[in-house]
Enzyme design. Structure first.
Site, mmCIF file in Angstrom:
data_model
loop_
_atom_site.group_PDB
_atom_site.id
_atom_site.type_symbol
_atom_site.label_atom_id
_atom_site.label_comp_id
_atom_site.label_asym_id
_atom_site.label_seq_id
_atom_site.Cartn_x
_atom_site.Cartn_y
_atom_site.Cartn_z
ATOM 1 N N HIS B 50 -66.394 -31.494 -45.160
ATOM 2 C CA HIS B 50 -65.125 -30.764 -45.263
ATOM 3 C C HIS B 50 -64.318 -30.882 -43.983
ATOM 4 O O HIS B 50 -64.141 -29.898 -43.262
ATOM 5 C CB HIS B 50 -65.406 -29.290 -45.565
ATOM 6 C CG HIS B 50 -65.652 -29.005 -47.009
ATOM 7 N ND1 HIS B 50 -66.628 -28.132 -47.437
ATOM 8 C CD2 HIS B 50 -65.060 -29.474 -48.132
ATOM 9 C CE1 HIS B 50 -66.608 -28.071 -48.758
ATOM 10 N NE2 HIS B 50 -65.674 -28.881 -49.197
ATOM 11 N N HIS B 83 -72.980 -31.714 -49.023
ATOM 12 C CA HIS B 83 -73.232 -30.380 -49.577
ATOM 13 C C HIS B 83 -74.173 -30.407 -50.774
ATOM 14 O O HIS B 83 -74.581 -29.363 -51.260
ATOM 15 C CB HIS B 83 -71.914 -29.745 -50.014
ATOM 16 C CG HIS B 83 -70.796 -29.945 -49.043
ATOM 17 N ND1 HIS B 83 -69.936 -31.013 -49.119
ATOM 18 C CD2 HIS B 83 -70.440 -29.248 -47.950
ATOM 19 C CE1 HIS B 83 -69.068 -30.955 -48.122
ATOM 20 N NE2 HIS B 83 -69.347 -29.900 -47.388
ATOM 21 N N GLU B 135 -71.805 -26.458 -52.337
ATOM 22 C CA GLU B 135 -73.243 -26.320 -52.047
ATOM 23 C C GLU B 135 -73.856 -25.279 -52.966
ATOM 24 O O GLU B 135 -74.954 -25.472 -53.509
ATOM 25 C CB GLU B 135 -73.485 -25.917 -50.581
ATOM 26 C CG GLU B 135 -74.979 -25.758 -50.305
ATOM 27 C CD GLU B 135 -75.303 -25.071 -48.983
ATOM 28 O OE1 GLU B 135 -74.497 -25.161 -48.026
ATOM 29 O OE2 GLU B 135 -76.362 -24.414 -48.924
ATOM 30 N N THR B 173 -76.857 -22.497 -46.964
ATOM 31 C CA THR B 173 -77.468 -22.822 -45.662
ATOM 32 C C THR B 173 -76.601 -22.437 -44.465
ATOM 33 O O THR B 173 -77.111 -22.322 -43.354
ATOM 34 C CB THR B 173 -77.763 -24.341 -45.560
ATOM 35 O OG1 THR B 173 -76.552 -25.059 -45.765
ATOM 36 C CG2 THR B 173 -78.805 -24.770 -46.569
ATOM 37 N N CYS B 202 -79.665 -22.524 -42.049
ATOM 38 C CA CYS B 202 -80.220 -23.544 -41.157
ATOM 39 C C CYS B 202 -80.086 -23.123 -39.697
ATOM 40 O O CYS B 202 -79.220 -22.331 -39.332
ATOM 41 C CB CYS B 202 -79.594 -24.905 -41.420
ATOM 42 S SG CYS B 202 -77.998 -25.144 -40.682
ATOM 43 N N SER B 230 -63.916 -25.815 -44.799
ATOM 44 C CA SER B 230 -65.289 -25.790 -44.307
ATOM 45 C C SER B 230 -65.804 -24.362 -44.201
ATOM 46 O O SER B 230 -65.345 -23.576 -43.369
ATOM 47 C CB SER B 230 -65.343 -26.476 -42.934
ATOM 48 O OG SER B 230 -66.496 -26.064 -42.243
ATOM 49 N N ASN B 232 -68.667 -23.168 -43.159
ATOM 50 C CA ASN B 232 -69.353 -22.781 -41.914
ATOM 51 C C ASN B 232 -68.360 -22.558 -40.791
ATOM 52 O O ASN B 232 -68.566 -21.700 -39.939
ATOM 53 C CB ASN B 232 -70.441 -23.812 -41.570
ATOM 54 C CG ASN B 232 -69.915 -24.993 -40.787
ATOM 55 O OD1 ASN B 232 -69.763 -24.909 -39.565
ATOM 56 N ND2 ASN B 232 -69.592 -26.084 -41.466
ATOM 57 N N SER B 274 -68.748 -29.829 -39.136
ATOM 58 C CA SER B 274 -68.124 -31.053 -39.651
ATOM 59 C C SER B 274 -66.925 -31.471 -38.811
ATOM 60 O O SER B 274 -66.140 -32.316 -39.241
ATOM 61 C CB SER B 274 -67.705 -30.840 -41.112
ATOM 62 O OG SER B 274 -67.025 -29.613 -41.261
#
Lengths: 290, 290
Positions: B50, B83, B135, B173, B202, B230, B232, B274
């Site tokens: 992303h 993902h 994801e 994650t 993660c 994105s 995250n 990313s």
């Protein structure tokens, strides 16, 4: 007996992911068979990991361990070992009428592709690793011509390095970090300049080795549990022994040298990345009972 | 301007591995074309990661981004996005006459298989994540019937939990660890017992969030760089803002609110998993020049 057990002992991410992928194939085959479909054959290409008890358990479930591409039959489900395989083998595998599941450790896969990139850029690989280890054979298949492997700084010193060649340095993912740094320093000295380095030694290996060293310095003896075929387990025993402490590498608790250990005040315990928790637990219980 | 740049800013292992896999396909297609073979089509199934600049660069190299399985043509090389994708889609993809390269992040793959295992054991998934995130859609495809998704403890409280159902808890994650722990605690309280938990968030995410929090507490403003798509990166901005500091999420330095930032003494800078290094570097240089 007092035992200090390493927190890093046991399965790393790459191993647990590989076993999970294999388990999934086994479970699915069972389910299909239970529904009356013909049972499909499950195989690994090479031993999935280097642990005899784990391999025995899978063999007991009917999982075959293939060594040659021509052993693959139509309809087989074939899982590529965690150590990875040479790319020509993978290509040949994928050209068969089989379902191929890639359980190559992600860190190994990253090393394979990183090596390929460097070679594509015209550099030549110097690989720190065990020439006969399957991971190393896989890594080399991604390197171009002229790649050289060495297992120690001594061996590196004996290699016929060419002054006009542009080299880069990489390592088997489970190598000893300290020795790798020594190789890097020697190369710098020898060639008169830094060589590009791929940082391929995985974090799990590094942390596990560091903890083994830390524990080895505090104990009267070190026990390292894991497959004798397992390179990372053997190196764990190496780095522990290098601290000057009595170190034994066993595959299970029945192999422990009880008499030598009984006299110790405190014993350190660690295990390779492919050693199941049940075996580490059993070894710990046995040591504590001494 | 003084800038504190997070050491954890930028590509995680899953992203760099996925891009390396895609790069390899692009390079090989170039090589074949240079040797006179017909150029094969390279595509990703969904955006590989992303980040708009990265996607634009691949589009410029002729990499197509497919959304539907029936867009795949014979001979295509199709790379599965980092993902992951729903397993039915992967199966359909693999049934086409195309070369499928799986660039699913290994941590996501592990979460998918972990969820499948739990469901096979008769448990029902409670998933902490964004229902619309690819994801999450992939993870859900590995869960059996009755799986529930929630994006916050509030949403969890509103779910129709069944007293006779045996649940387990997992997360996307890249989720916020603190919120996940809150969800776990609430569930324990509500059900009167601990539920099994898959630790799927993660390490890279956890460390990145922790460093963002640490930096946010020391600065006058936080800049988070990365794709708006994105997840995250967005959560990184969330956890920074939650420390009470002025936080902006931008995709590149041209979007920075210069006037608001100019009055600051010190600015923190981080980036999602990313976000390419070149963009973080450019943002840092720009901030330092203020």
């Amino acid at each position: 007996m007092n035992v200090i057990r390493a927190r890093t002992a046991g399965f790393c991410m790459g191993v647990s992911l590989a076993l999970r992928k294999l388990d999934r194939e086994v479970d699915r085959a069972e389910e299909k068979a239970a529904q009356g479909s013909p049972r499909c054959r499950i195989a690994t290409f090479g031993p999935i990991i280097h642990n005899p008890q784990v391999l025995e358990a899978y063999a007991g479930m009917g999982v075959r361990c293939l060594r040659q591409v021509d052993e693959v039959e139509a309809g087989d489900h074939v899982v590529i070992r965690a150590h990875g395989v040479p790319q020509q083998q993978e290509k040949a595998l994928r050209s068969r009428d089989a379902v191929v599941v890639d359980a190559t450790c992600p860190k190994v896969k990253k090393a394979q592709l990183g090596i390929e990139e460097q070679c594509r850029a015209g550099r030549t690989l110097l690989l720190f690793g065990e020439a006969e280890h399957p991971e190393v054979r896989g890594l080399l298949s991604y390197a171009g011509e002229g790649a050289l492997v060495f297992g120690s700084v001594d061996e590196l010193e004996g290699l016929p390095l060419q002054p006009e060649t542009e080299y880069f340095l990489a390592a088997q993912t489970t190598q000893d970090r300290v020795a790798f740094e020594a190789a890097r320093a020697w190369l710098h000295e020898r060639l008169g300049h830094e060589v590009p380095v791929l940082e391929t030694i995985c974090d799990a290996t590094r942390l596990r080795q560091q903890e083994a060293i830390d524990i080895a310095r505090k104990v009267d003896a070190m026990v390292v549990v894991g497959g004798f075929d397992s390179g990372n387990t053997r190196r764990l025993a190496d780095v522990a022994a290098a601290q000057g402490v009595f170190t034994v590498h066993v595959e299970n608790e029945s192999q422990l040298p009880v008499e030598q250990l009984r006299g110790c005040g405190i014993i350190g315990l660690t295990a390779g990345a492919s050693t199941p928790k049940s075996i580490i637990d059993a070894t710990q219980r046995f040591l504590e009972s001494l």
